[in-house]
Design an enzyme around this catalytic site. Structure first.
Site, mmCIF file in Angstrom:
data_model
loop_
_atom_site.group_PDB
_atom_site.id
_atom_site.type_symbol
_atom_site.label_atom_id
_atom_site.label_comp_id
_atom_site.label_asym_id
_atom_site.label_seq_id
_atom_site.Cartn_x
_atom_site.Cartn_y
_atom_site.Cartn_z
ATOM 1 N N THR A 167 3.465 10.610 8.757
ATOM 2 C CA THR A 167 4.484 11.171 7.866
ATOM 3 C C THR A 167 3.917 11.457 6.481
ATOM 4 O OG1 THR A 167 6.711 10.691 7.052
ATOM 5 C CG2 THR A 167 5.264 8.812 7.220
ATOM 6 N N SER A 212 -6.041 -0.827 9.023
ATOM 7 C CA SER A 212 -6.890 -2.009 8.808
ATOM 8 C C SER A 212 -8.379 -1.721 8.971
ATOM 9 C CB SER A 212 -6.516 -3.091 9.824
ATOM 10 O OG SER A 212 -6.852 -2.652 11.134
ATOM 11 N N THR A 265 1.096 -1.498 9.953
ATOM 12 C CA THR A 265 0.715 -2.696 10.720
ATOM 13 C C THR A 265 -0.616 -2.438 11.415
ATOM 14 O OG1 THR A 265 1.947 -1.875 12.628
ATOM 15 C CG2 THR A 265 3.084 -3.456 11.235
ATOM 16 N N ILE A 266 -1.364 -3.514 11.619
ATOM 17 C CA ILE A 266 -2.479 -3.424 12.570
ATOM 18 C C ILE A 266 -1.803 -3.545 13.932
ATOM 19 C CG2 ILE A 266 -2.978 -5.910 12.217
ATOM 20 C CD1 ILE A 266 -5.837 -5.396 13.171
ATOM 21 N N SER A 267 -2.117 -2.606 14.833
ATOM 22 C CA SER A 267 -1.444 -2.596 16.140
ATOM 23 C C SER A 267 -1.800 -3.835 16.943
ATOM 24 C CB SER A 267 -1.841 -1.351 16.927
ATOM 25 O OG SER A 267 -1.594 -0.195 16.179
ATOM 26 N N ASP A 302 -4.622 13.516 4.454
ATOM 27 C CA ASP A 302 -3.421 13.628 5.290
ATOM 28 C C ASP A 302 -3.863 14.000 6.700
ATOM 29 O OD1 ASP A 302 -1.129 14.312 6.637
ATOM 30 O OD2 ASP A 302 -0.232 15.388 4.955
ATOM 31 N N GLY A 303 -3.688 13.063 7.611
ATOM 32 C CA GLY A 303 -4.171 13.238 8.983
ATOM 33 C C GLY A 303 -3.511 14.378 9.725
ATOM 34 N N HIS A 345 -4.549 -1.439 21.223
ATOM 35 C CA HIS A 345 -5.912 -0.988 20.912
ATOM 36 C C HIS A 345 -6.753 -0.938 22.191
ATOM 37 C CE1 HIS A 345 -5.499 -2.299 16.441
ATOM 38 N NE2 HIS A 345 -5.324 -1.010 16.559
HETATM 39 N N1 SAH Z 1 -4.433 1.878 13.755
HETATM 40 C C1 SAH Z 1 -4.359 1.165 12.489
HETATM 41 C C2 SAH Z 1 -3.088 1.396 11.683
HETATM 42 C C3 SAH Z 1 -1.817 1.682 12.421
HETATM 43 S S1 SAH Z 1 -0.403 1.862 11.349
HETATM 44 C C4 SAH Z 1 -4.533 -0.311 12.737
HETATM 45 O O1 SAH Z 1 -4.303 -0.767 13.857
HETATM 46 O O2 SAH Z 1 -4.893 -1.021 11.800
HETATM 47 C C5 SAH Z 1 -0.406 3.622 11.098
HETATM 48 C C6 SAH Z 1 -1.298 4.103 9.986
HETATM 49 O O3 SAH Z 1 -1.126 5.506 9.876
HETATM 50 C C7 SAH Z 1 -0.966 3.514 8.622
HETATM 51 O O4 SAH Z 1 -2.123 2.971 8.052
HETATM 52 C C8 SAH Z 1 -0.461 4.717 7.824
HETATM 53 O O5 SAH Z 1 -0.766 4.629 6.432
HETATM 54 C C9 SAH Z 1 -1.174 5.861 8.500
HETATM 55 N N2 SAH Z 1 -0.543 7.186 8.335
HETATM 56 C C10 SAH Z 1 0.765 7.531 8.489
HETATM 57 N N3 SAH Z 1 0.950 8.839 8.218
HETATM 58 C C11 SAH Z 1 -0.284 9.351 7.892
HETATM 59 C C12 SAH Z 1 -0.753 10.644 7.513
HETATM 60 N N4 SAH Z 1 0.070 11.699 7.382
HETATM 61 N N5 SAH Z 1 -2.073 10.793 7.273
HETATM 62 C C13 SAH Z 1 -2.931 9.736 7.373
HETATM 63 N N6 SAH Z 1 -2.558 8.494 7.718
HETATM 64 C C14 SAH Z 1 -1.243 8.291 7.982
#
Ligand code: SAH
Length: 248
Positions: free
Chosen positions: A236, A91, A60-62, A159-160, A67
């Site tokens: 995750t 997003s 989701t976009i938060s 991967d974050g 934000h």
């Molecule tokens: N802040 C963004 C998205 C929030 S949703 C907004 O407001 O648009 C969380 C995001 O984290 C998702 O896009 C999901 O794909 C990402 N995410 C989850 N686990 C991740 C990981 N291990 N590495 C990178 N991104 C990850």
């Protein structure tokens, strides 16, 4: 009260966040006015609604008030020339806001682990006139702000939990790191990549999630402060988030 911040336009949404005290710093307010949320939602009727909105692949976009809280918290580190990492950039909306705050001279890197969401953030940032010309299409090498006319923002697949890939980390580290998904534990790689001084805003926890402000001072000392309880999408594995994420 946060939920009542919805507006009929971007300006009205921002004015409501200001009136509710969620936004307060004038340069942050300016950035929110400049970057129109309509470019980043998948359902146009959600553009100025103060709630999260589905963007696909389990993400989701938060909500705008989340934000706003994050950017107000990181603002002392979001100055011109600063380098910012957004983990779970989804997003791309926060990339636009960070970018507006660290110009001139700063860079912004977004990482997400779902290829379709990396593509979505690029498409969104390309249709936003405030970011289109700054976006770097190449994802193999990092942007270099010392090169004249260089691009200053990038979205890449990674991967974050491992931080930004090697080669993409600026020499002094990141002045600000935002994490948009809840980590079960504070990832040490992200702490290591924080500049001295630098600040990370990160949700931590599984059932019980809280925002932590992680500060690294000039000497490299790290302090953690719990701010408040939240509910975020988990940081995750790709498969755990969405079985089709990354499939052709
Ligand atoms: N802040 C963004 C998205 C929030 S949703 C907004 O407001 O648009 C969380 C995001 O984290 C998702 O896009 C999901 O794909 C990402 N995410 C989850 N686990 C991740 C990981 N291990 N590495 C990178 N991104 C990850």
């Amino acid at each position: 009260m946060a939920w009542s911040c919805s507006g009929k336009s971007n300006a009205e949404l921002v004015d409501n966040l200001l009136r509710a005290g969620i936004l307060s710093t004038p340069r942050v307010v300016q950035a929110f006015k400049r970057v129109d949320r309509k470019y980043y939602v998948s359902d146009p009727s959600d553009s100025y609604r103060d709630s999260p909105s589905y963007i696909g692949y389990g993400a989701t976009i938060s909500a705008p008030h989340m934000h706003a809280n994050a950017i107000e918290n990181l603002e002392p580190f979001l100055k011109p020339n600063a380098n910012v990492l957004d983990v779970g950039s989804g997003s791309g909306y926060l990339l636009g806001l960070f970018h507006s705050l660290v110009q001139p001279g700063g860079t912004v890197l977004g990482i997400d682990h779902i290829p379709e969401l990396v593509a979505l953030s690029r498409a969104n940032l390309s249709r936003d006139p405030t970011t289109a010309s700054a976006l770097c299409a190449d994802e193999r090498s990092p942007v270099d702000p010392s090169v004249p006319e260089s691009k200053t923002m990038q979205c890449i697949l990674a991967d974050g939990r491992q931080g930004a890939p090697e080669g993409f980390v600026p020499s002094g580290g990141w002045q600000a790191i935002h994490v948009g998904a809840a980590a079960p534990h504070l990832p040490q790689k992200l702490v290591d990549q924080l500049a001295s001084p630098g600040r990370m805003f990160i949700p931590v926890g599984v059932q019980d999630q809280s925002i932590y402000q992680v500060d690294k001072d000039e000497q490299g000392n790290v302090t953690k402060k719990r701010l408040y309880g939240v509910r975020y999408v988990p940081l995750t594995d790709r498969e755990a988030q969405h079985p089709q994420g990354g499939s052709p």
